[in-house]
Design a protein around this motif. Sequence first.
Motif, PDB file in Angstrom:
ATOM      1  N   HIS A  79       0.886  -1.161   0.000  1.00 15.30           N
ATOM      2  CA  HIS A  79       0.000   0.000   0.000  1.00 15.30           C
ATOM      3  C   HIS A  79       0.928   1.216   0.000  1.00 15.30           C
ATOM      4  N   GLU A  82       1.265   4.083   2.728  1.00 11.47           N
ATOM      5  CA  GLU A  82       1.556   3.779   4.141  1.00 11.47           C
ATOM      6  C   GLU A  82       3.029   4.150   4.347  1.00 11.47           C
ATOM      7  N   HIS A 166       3.377  -2.676   7.172  1.00 10.59           N
ATOM      8  CA  HIS A 166       2.226  -1.854   6.791  1.00 10.59           C
ATOM      9  C   HIS A 166       2.080  -0.710   7.784  1.00 10.59           C
ATOM     10  N   GLY A 167       0.907  -0.043   7.742  1.00  5.64           N
ATOM     11  CA  GLY A 167       0.638   1.042   8.681  1.00  5.64           C
ATOM     12  C   GLY A 167      -0.714   1.630   8.353  1.00  5.64           C
TER      13      GLY A 167
HETATM   14 ZN    ZN Z   1      -1.107  -1.963   4.218  1.00  4.48          ZN
END
Ligand code: ZN
Length: 355
Positions: A79, A82, A166-167
């Motif tokens: 993503h 992020e 991720h985040g």
């Molecule tokens: Zn993510």
Amino acid sequence: MIRSFARSAAAFAIFLLVAIFVQAQVPSFSVGTATAAPGQKARGYLEVPAGVDAATQIPVIVINGEKHGPVLALVSGAHGTEYTSIIAIEKLIDQLDPSQITGTVILVPLINIQSFEQKVPHVNPVDNKSMNRFYPGKADGTQTERASFLITKQIVDRCDYLIDYHGGDLDESLRPYAYWAPTGKETQDRISKEMVLAFGLDHIIIWRDRPTDLAATRYLDNTATARGKPSIVVEAGYAGIVEADDVALLVDGTLSTMRALKMLSGNPRPIENPVWLDKVVDVLSDGPGIWYPLVKRGTYVQEGMKIGVVTDYFGKLVLEARAPVSGVLLHINAVPSLKKGDNIADIGVVAAHAP
Ligand SMILES: [Zn+2]
């Protein structure tokens, strides 16, 4: 006496030659176009060929230690907004010194370049697919599927351990946490648990009941887990903001995990009594509108507590969002925009016992 000395000297010389030969035999390691000899750091690309849509290049860095050992994959940016997780891997590319490493580290700081460059959260704007839902990928699929296929073949199949970073995305206000996914295989679970504790994030979700069909593993870490490789997911950062403390959590956590895996010298600093969460409950929006949160990320809420309200575009109240369970707000919608079905919040339920 002299003959015995000569024999010993000859034996020692042979030993030295063998040692030098063995040293020279620690092989180069290649991922995509990056090839690193022992003691080297190499940069290159995973070349995703054109198919039903455009080709793309995913940057990859190989850090090959002078001493032979396990292969650890550090993967971020599925993503592409992020940001904290991406910046953390960029820092590690610089900080990790091949002369100090036992084994090999493969770093992928940014899988989803199109998301990053166009500032599109959640999906790859080329095919509108999340780049962490289509593993193990397809050689003849859309760009996300072809990239996932290449990552499975070039990285997952060749690593021993994997960490997926991720985040909180652009619209998610998130407090840091990790995922640990037990498989029922004792050795693998012991190592992955050691990894997640060494990483040091203080809230850990126990993620059970994940897909085991090797042809439909969906998530990157699960693709590695299902193939017998201890893996974890870590999350930090939120809403487009890159805070030094969040970056440090991910960088220091990685170094501590590498110490636990004996890839770096020194002692890991494991978290001693983390908050284990055994369930995550979504709060979804049942219509479009404007979101007004009443609580912040990380807040502990009681079942029934009002966590925010939604109004229509005339300011009329259309929803009081309440916590469906008691637990910790892992993330909450960070922006006023809401459409029907959007995730307003995720609440982690504290496990009755540590696993
Ligand atoms: Zn993510």
